[in-house]
Design a protein around this motif. Structure first.
Motif, PDB file in Angstrom:
ATOM      1  N   GLY A  59     -65.619 -33.326  35.863  1.00 45.24           N
ATOM      2  CA  GLY A  59     -65.490 -31.879  35.730  1.00 45.24           C
ATOM      3  C   GLY A  59     -65.896 -31.308  34.389  1.00 45.24           C
ATOM      4  O   GLY A  59     -65.967 -30.091  34.229  1.00 45.24           O
ATOM      5  N   GLY A  60     -66.149 -32.153  33.412  1.00 43.90           N
ATOM      6  CA  GLY A  60     -66.325 -31.671  32.044  1.00 43.90           C
ATOM      7  C   GLY A  60     -67.662 -31.043  31.716  1.00 43.90           C
ATOM      8  O   GLY A  60     -67.799 -30.336  30.728  1.00 43.90           O
ATOM      9  N   HIS A  61     -68.686 -31.318  32.499  1.00 46.34           N
ATOM     10  CA  HIS A  61     -69.993 -30.683  32.315  1.00 46.34           C
ATOM     11  C   HIS A  61     -70.641 -30.997  30.966  1.00 46.34           C
ATOM     12  O   HIS A  61     -71.525 -30.250  30.528  1.00 46.34           O
ATOM     13  N   THR A 117     -69.119 -27.700  22.569  1.00 44.09           N
ATOM     14  CA  THR A 117     -68.023 -26.955  21.939  1.00 44.09           C
ATOM     15  C   THR A 117     -66.721 -27.032  22.721  1.00 44.09           C
ATOM     16  O   THR A 117     -65.739 -26.424  22.327  1.00 44.09           O
ATOM     17  N   SER A 118     -66.723 -27.757  23.840  1.00 43.93           N
ATOM     18  CA  SER A 118     -65.511 -27.815  24.676  1.00 43.93           C
ATOM     19  C   SER A 118     -64.713 -29.093  24.517  1.00 43.93           C
ATOM     20  O   SER A 118     -63.571 -29.166  24.976  1.00 43.93           O
ATOM     21  N   PHE A 119     -65.316 -30.093  23.951  1.00 44.83           N
ATOM     22  CA  PHE A 119     -64.649 -31.396  23.852  1.00 44.83           C
ATOM     23  C   PHE A 119     -64.785 -31.955  22.433  1.00 44.83           C
ATOM     24  O   PHE A 119     -65.793 -31.741  21.764  1.00 44.83           O
ATOM     25  N   GLY A 120     -63.753 -32.685  22.038  1.00 40.96           N
ATOM     26  CA  GLY A 120     -63.869 -33.518  20.860  1.00 40.96           C
ATOM     27  C   GLY A 120     -63.678 -32.835  19.520  1.00 40.96           C
ATOM     28  O   GLY A 120     -63.840 -33.471  18.484  1.00 40.96           O
ATOM     29  N   HIS A 121     -63.324 -31.557  19.529  1.00 46.27           N
ATOM     30  CA  HIS A 121     -63.126 -30.864  18.260  1.00 46.27           C
ATOM     31  C   HIS A 121     -61.822 -30.082  18.288  1.00 46.27           C
ATOM     32  O   HIS A 121     -61.439 -29.554  19.331  1.00 46.27           O
ATOM     33  N   GLY A 127     -58.541 -30.419  18.339  1.00 49.32           N
ATOM     34  CA  GLY A 127     -57.452 -30.566  19.301  1.00 49.32           C
ATOM     35  C   GLY A 127     -57.891 -30.521  20.752  1.00 49.32           C
ATOM     36  O   GLY A 127     -57.057 -30.493  21.661  1.00 49.32           O
ATOM     37  N   GLN A 128     -59.197 -30.475  20.994  1.00 44.26           N
ATOM     38  CA  GLN A 128     -59.681 -30.507  22.378  1.00 44.26           C
ATOM     39  C   GLN A 128     -59.570 -31.920  22.950  1.00 44.26           C
ATOM     40  O   GLN A 128     -59.388 -32.890  22.226  1.00 44.26           O
ATOM     41  N   ALA A 129     -59.710 -31.995  24.257  1.00 48.59           N
ATOM     42  CA  ALA A 129     -59.744 -33.300  24.911  1.00 48.59           C
ATOM     43  C   ALA A 129     -60.918 -34.101  24.352  1.00 48.59           C
ATOM     44  O   ALA A 129     -61.917 -33.528  23.915  1.00 48.59           O
ATOM     45  N   ARG A 147     -60.299 -23.926  18.147  1.00 50.65           N
ATOM     46  CA  ARG A 147     -58.891 -23.916  18.545  1.00 50.65           C
ATOM     47  C   ARG A 147     -58.781 -24.195  20.040  1.00 50.65           C
ATOM     48  O   ARG A 147     -59.753 -24.011  20.783  1.00 50.65           O
ATOM     49  N   PRO A 148     -57.585 -24.592  20.466  1.00 55.65           N
ATOM     50  CA  PRO A 148     -57.436 -24.921  21.895  1.00 55.65           C
ATOM     51  C   PRO A 148     -57.731 -23.750  22.823  1.00 55.65           C
ATOM     52  O   PRO A 148     -58.092 -23.946  23.976  1.00 55.65           O
ATOM     53  N   ASP A 149     -57.597 -22.520  22.339  1.00 56.96           N
ATOM     54  CA  ASP A 149     -57.844 -21.378  23.211  1.00 56.96           C
ATOM     55  C   ASP A 149     -59.303 -20.917  23.161  1.00 56.96           C
ATOM     56  O   ASP A 149     -59.599 -19.737  23.284  1.00 56.96           O
ATOM     57  N   ARG A 150     -60.191 -21.871  22.980  1.00 53.04           N
ATOM     58  CA  ARG A 150     -61.627 -21.598  22.997  1.00 53.04           C
ATOM     59  C   ARG A 150     -62.011 -20.665  24.151  1.00 53.04           C
ATOM     60  O   ARG A 150     -61.679 -20.931  25.303  1.00 53.04           O
ATOM     61  N   PRO A 151     -62.731 -19.590  23.881  1.00 56.21           N
ATOM     62  CA  PRO A 151     -63.137 -18.710  24.977  1.00 56.21           C
ATOM     63  C   PRO A 151     -64.237 -19.336  25.834  1.00 56.21           C
ATOM     64  O   PRO A 151     -65.003 -20.176  25.362  1.00 56.21           O
ATOM     65  N   GLY A 152     -64.310 -18.915  27.082  1.00 55.62           N
ATOM     66  CA  GLY A 152     -65.365 -19.384  27.976  1.00 55.62           C
ATOM     67  C   GLY A 152     -64.950 -20.606  28.763  1.00 55.62           C
ATOM     68  O   GLY A 152     -64.059 -21.359  28.364  1.00 55.62           O
ATOM     69  N   LEU A 153     -65.592 -20.788  29.897  1.00 52.19           N
ATOM     70  CA  LEU A 153     -65.340 -21.988  30.686  1.00 52.19           C
ATOM     71  C   LEU A 153     -66.030 -23.178  30.037  1.00 52.19           C
ATOM     72  O   LEU A 153     -66.803 -23.040  29.088  1.00 52.19           O
ATOM     73  N   VAL A 154     -65.763 -24.331  30.563  1.00 45.70           N
ATOM     74  CA  VAL A 154     -66.144 -25.586  29.923  1.00 45.70           C
ATOM     75  C   VAL A 154     -67.670 -25.745  29.819  1.00 45.70           C
ATOM     76  O   VAL A 154     -68.175 -26.493  28.984  1.00 45.70           O
ATOM     77  N   PHE A 155     -68.391 -24.983  30.637  1.00 49.00           N
ATOM     78  CA  PHE A 155     -69.856 -25.130  30.636  1.00 49.00           C
ATOM     79  C   PHE A 155     -70.563 -23.955  29.979  1.00 49.00           C
ATOM     80  O   PHE A 155     -71.772 -23.777  30.164  1.00 49.00           O
TER      81      PHE A 155
END
Lengths: 642, 642
Positions: free
Chosen positions: B149-151, B133-137, B139-141, B78-86
């Motif tokens: 900045g995406g790491h 886990t931060s991109f591409g799934h 509804g993520q960017a 979900r868009p409110d994924r916990p944790g920072l992008v890295f």
């Protein structure tokens, strides 16, 4: 709904004053009660009028910040709105500067520019009084969804301050009416029963109090008090830099020193003094006086600069005052003057006027380039590496400190300087029931009325700070005795006042002459302007073993461009056994060149790091406010001693 | 597509080595070639195994960082994924630490934990090898929409490093295969003809080279070189802190010193050395050696700490080394060790091993609390105000430096320490064709094979750094002469080596014993451990007039908890005419208390700021790595002198 709807034009018989407290020891002069007639500040004030105002407007047009208002009015706002979220406030600060400038000179071109710009602003106001180009229109985030970071009330506060300037120098116009609607909207939305929070950046408080004073709207003053007292209870939530970043950590009345973001802390404190004097709230006034005292004693640079950290543009802990990473934001200097001025009017305490002078000469005058078209955002005390030259055609990152830049991504400082310079002369003196206090020295004429109704007039002649000689001529007959007070700065031990044939040693503080004055009477003040060494308290770890040189109110510095060829700034050691001297208008100090060993590892059990040369060289210093005027340079205010 | 698909288990007969350069002066030892048998680092390595690994996993489960992988696998992101992008990278660093720890001890519980965790990771991999886990799934960017900045490649690099650890200590498993698919995906996407850019945070380069070495995949090494050489050409665009923030300002080969974000600079440089030795690229190797030398000479703290700025976690200009705002991120210490180790293996130059020791004792050992469950993220050299106690149940802001904290919002340091501690012993020695170099002193047994095939074995006994006595016993018969090298640290002037009856003065550098050794031969090294004063170069402005105290490899500090009641840390002045001494295991220095005047303004023409007491007091110092162990405290490494 407001009750005072009738226009008064112009409202203020003094020509308009930025701050008009209804209680306090002193009353400030208005724009038409004093005029600069030459010298250091007169020149800068003229440059501000002739160059800086148009320069700011040009950049804001060019970057689309002004057009943001047109787009809101035309309902063509798009998500890619140019400018940061607080760019509206820059237009307001420019309007404020224009209004004061029109008040000062009556220049109709400035008035026309004000009218044209304010018309575009007013068109963007929503029907309910909300006025902001970053929220609530064309797919933008909704109003007040981000009080911590959105700056909506901050922008509104600057709108109110612009309106105050217009009201006091012209009268009620469309902008004043728009500001009234905006203030009403803020009170309706954030008053009792409304959103019980504050803005992440204090400023609305300042606007509300002053507009309340100017329009006689107690409701605005009360709302400002509500905002002041709401802060410090964690309403805004956590911040990466701590809640102290926006002073939401400790209630204003309970805090002992300024902390967090410097400009935020200073704007909040200025407003708190305003509220305190309106409400005769001695506890609040004393809280700010205490915070001022502790901050000045432990968190302030020699230049008067405030804010030690780059990261959060914030105050550091006590004694965190690095010279090379000094932030000393220009706007914090302006904010410091705002607080000190209000405390001075409230109490008459000379210390506040002393700090104002220091900050004027070493932050305000430093920031702006001689031509009024480039600025320092941060004011470092030690430039280690000369930065690249900045062209007059590019926007700079704000904290680049090697050269003054024409504009910044965050460009709060240029317009803040503009409004300050337009009103500079009003800080030069203040009156009370029976006298006039001269606070800042500049060639000027003064014609004003004591609080007991008697008129006084005088002419001040000086080439300060080039010279320490100040001559005051009485130019109007005033019946009966009154008091002329001359500020003897804290550094001016040994000043002499000559009144007629009598010469008197005058100690730091206000020197009082209480007598009847006749037209043609002449009083002369002779301030000792010999350059002097200044030593830091051992608490200031960052400059241990260093000395600074000051001359009168000016902090001096050594620039690499003044060194003999082949000598590096880091190799200079000052011989403090030889006092600084002056030669052809420049201050010289005696220095030696040391050769510092450069090892693979800069820490060693031995202590033979440097070989001291016996050759003494004269080093010409530059006023700090003029540093970097000759191109990229290395620079030090604090110089290591032999 | 990869060509080396067959599993080898375990791949590395040495038990696994984190870094295996294919050329260079020295070969590192593997996990099973050396074992710690007691003392300072053994204790910490055990704590790492027994506490830190589980501690990290617990926090990452608790905060949902591990479950992010489950959600991607189950398509419930979900868009409110916990944790920072890295945050994925923290799981990978923990996996790497677990793999090394399993290799070190064979502890099956660690292996089971590794399997369970890596299974969840592998499930989240997309069919084409992309794993993030931060991109591409959900509804993520989209992937690679924010290289600056995406790491994403940063995370992939850590996945590859985890796989290398698994491959070398176990063999091919699902994680290794996933890493191979990830590396192939990266090469396909960013290779020739692909996206011609780099990641804002270097790290993928390190992973690619080492996985390339481990699997014999030249393509990965080539891709790493491509990334290294692409950087420095402005590909990533502007950054608020300048392009130097991500080393995109100057090509790696052209730069003269490290600059910008410290961890970024160090990871990039470590990878550049890896690439250089694989490609026999002497120009690239010399570029990093030059950057190391200039940075160590001008941009490094006494503790070995790197990174002077809080704002950008970055290096400052030359000589910007404030004690009180020292950042010295723990991860930069780890990164510094990574670079120095690679340069040491490539060149055999003792200076690199010297800096590694300094950084191990004063950054790595400082960061982690004795129980392995709390950490410093930043490592200041001067704590002005004791912070609030940190509870073991809260996430801290990363740069709070008053107490070690269990976890951070940006929590890169704990897992970085975990993987470093698990492999600490492999930094203690290295071999070449005809000898062994002992680099770090710790009680240990060594059994390894020289590059000419002869086996050697020895037992090192020492209580270093408590004692400077190190005894080496030969434990295996080795035919013919070989060379035993003992590192004499740069601070150890006066060290003595005793070999049989012969005592020899050993100067800093490698002391060589070249002879045939018999089982039972004993060589003793006696390092001078008397505490010593250390003076800073006059270039280090921030600590002018101060002295530090060191003892062996340890930097010491003075904590307020050790001061007599009523004495403030700021009032202490050290009398350097009295050498530091030791008493009951603590180092004492002679100090006087001065009373420092506190004025309203901390700058003065007079110089009588302080009244020096004549009373000398003994001040007990603490190893810097143990500061704050007794609760919140004020602390200084650099102490003003009388």
């Amino acid at each position: 709904v407001s009750t005072t709807q009738q226009a008064v034009r112009p409202t203020d018989p003094t020509g308009g004053r930025p701050v008009v407290p209804s209680t306090g020891v002193l009353r400030p002069l208005g724009l038409s009660e004093i005029a600069l007639t030459g010298g250091f500040w007169s020149c800068r004030q003229r440059t501000n009028a002739q160059a800086t105002l148009a320069h700011c407007q040009m950049w804001m047009e060019r970057l689309g910040w002004v057009a943001n208002f047109d787009r809101v009015a035309d309902a063509t706002t798009r998500p890619d709105r140019p400018g940061l979220v607080f760019s509206d406030s820059e237009i307001y600060k420019l309007l404020e500067a224009m209004a004061w400038e029109f008040g000062r000179t009556g220049d109709l071109r400035v008035d026309a520019a004000f009218r044209a710009l304010s018309e575009r602003v007013v068109r963007a106001q929503d029907a309910d009084g909300y006025l902001n180009t970053s929220f609530g229109h064309g797919g933008q985030a909704p109003r007040y969804c981000d009080l911590a970071g959105g700056h909506e009330l901050y922008c509104a506060g600057h709108l109110l301050q612009a309106a105050v300037a217009r009201l006091r120098t012209y009268g009620v116009d469309e902008l004043v009416e728009a500001a009234r609607r905006s203030a009403d909207h803020v009170c309706d939305t954030f008053g009792a029963g409304g959103i019980a929070s504050v803005c992440g950046h204090p400023e609305i408080e300042l606007g509300l109090v002053e507009l309340g004073r100017a329009l006689g709207e107690q409701r605005y003053v009360d709302q400002a008090l509500l905002f002041v007292d709401r802060r410090g209870h964690g309403t805004l939530g956590d911040h990466a830099f701590g809640r102290e970043y926006y002073q939401d950590d400790v209630p204003v009345r309970d805090a002992d020193a300024w902390r967090g973001h410097a400009v935020r802390a200073l704007y909040l404190s200025a407003a708190a003094v305003d509220v305190a004097v309106e409400r005769k709230d001695q506890v609040l006034l004393e809280a700010i006086a205490r915070q001022w005292a502790n901050t000045v004693a432990r968190r302030t640079y020699l230049t008067g600069g405030m804010g030690s950290h780059h990261q959060d543009e914030g105050f550091g802990r006590d004694w965190v005052l690095p010279a090379d990473r000094a932030y000393c934001e220009t706007c914090a200097g302006v904010g410091s003057v705002m607080v000190s001025w209000r405390l001075f009017l409230a109490t008459g305490d000379v210390r506040y006027a002393d700090l104002i002078e220091r900050t004027f000469f070493n932050i305000v005058a430093t920031s702006v380039r001689e031509d009024g078209r480039a600025f320092f955002y941060a004011n470092t005390l030690h430039q280690r590496v000369p930065g690249p030259a900045v062209t007059d055609d590019e926007v700079s990152p704000r904290a680049s400190s090697s050269m003054r830049a024409p504009w910044f991504d965050v460009s709060c400082c240029p317009t803040n300087l503009a409004r300050t310079m337009a009103t500079w002369h009003t800080y030069a003196a203040a009156i009370d029931r029976t006298g006039l206090s001269i606070c800042q020295y500049a060639a000027a004429t003064v014609r004003t009325t004591l609080q007991d109704g008697r008129e006084i007039g005088l002419d001040i002649q000086t080439n300060y700070p080039r010279s320490g000689l100040v001559t005051v001529h009485i130019t109007r007959p005033t019946p009966g005795p009154w008091t002329l007070r001359l500020r003897i700065p804290e550094w001016a031990e040994g000043a002499v006042v000559q009144d007629g044939g009598q010469r008197t040693l005058a100690h730091p503080g206000f020197f009082q002459l209480e007598r009847a004055f006749a037209v043609g009477d002449q009083i002369t003040l002779d301030l000792p302007m010999a350059p002097r060494f200044t030593n830091p308290s051992p608490h200031v770890d960052a400059v241990r073993g260093c000395v600074a040189v000051e001359r009168g109110p000016e902090v001096l510095c050594l620039e690499s461009v003044d060194l003999p060829a082949g000598v590096s700034l880091d190799e200079i050691r000052i011989d403090t056994s030889i006092p600084p001297s002056e030669h052809h208008g420049r201050v010289l100090v005696a220095g030696r060149r040391v050769e510092v060993r450069e090892d693979a590892w800069p820490y060693s059990s031995g202590d033979e790091w440097s070989a001291d040369s016996q050759q003494v060289v004269d080093l010409p210093l530059t006023p700090y406010h003029a540093w970097a005027d000759r191109g990229p340079s290395r620079m030090r205010v604090w110089l290591p001693t032999v």
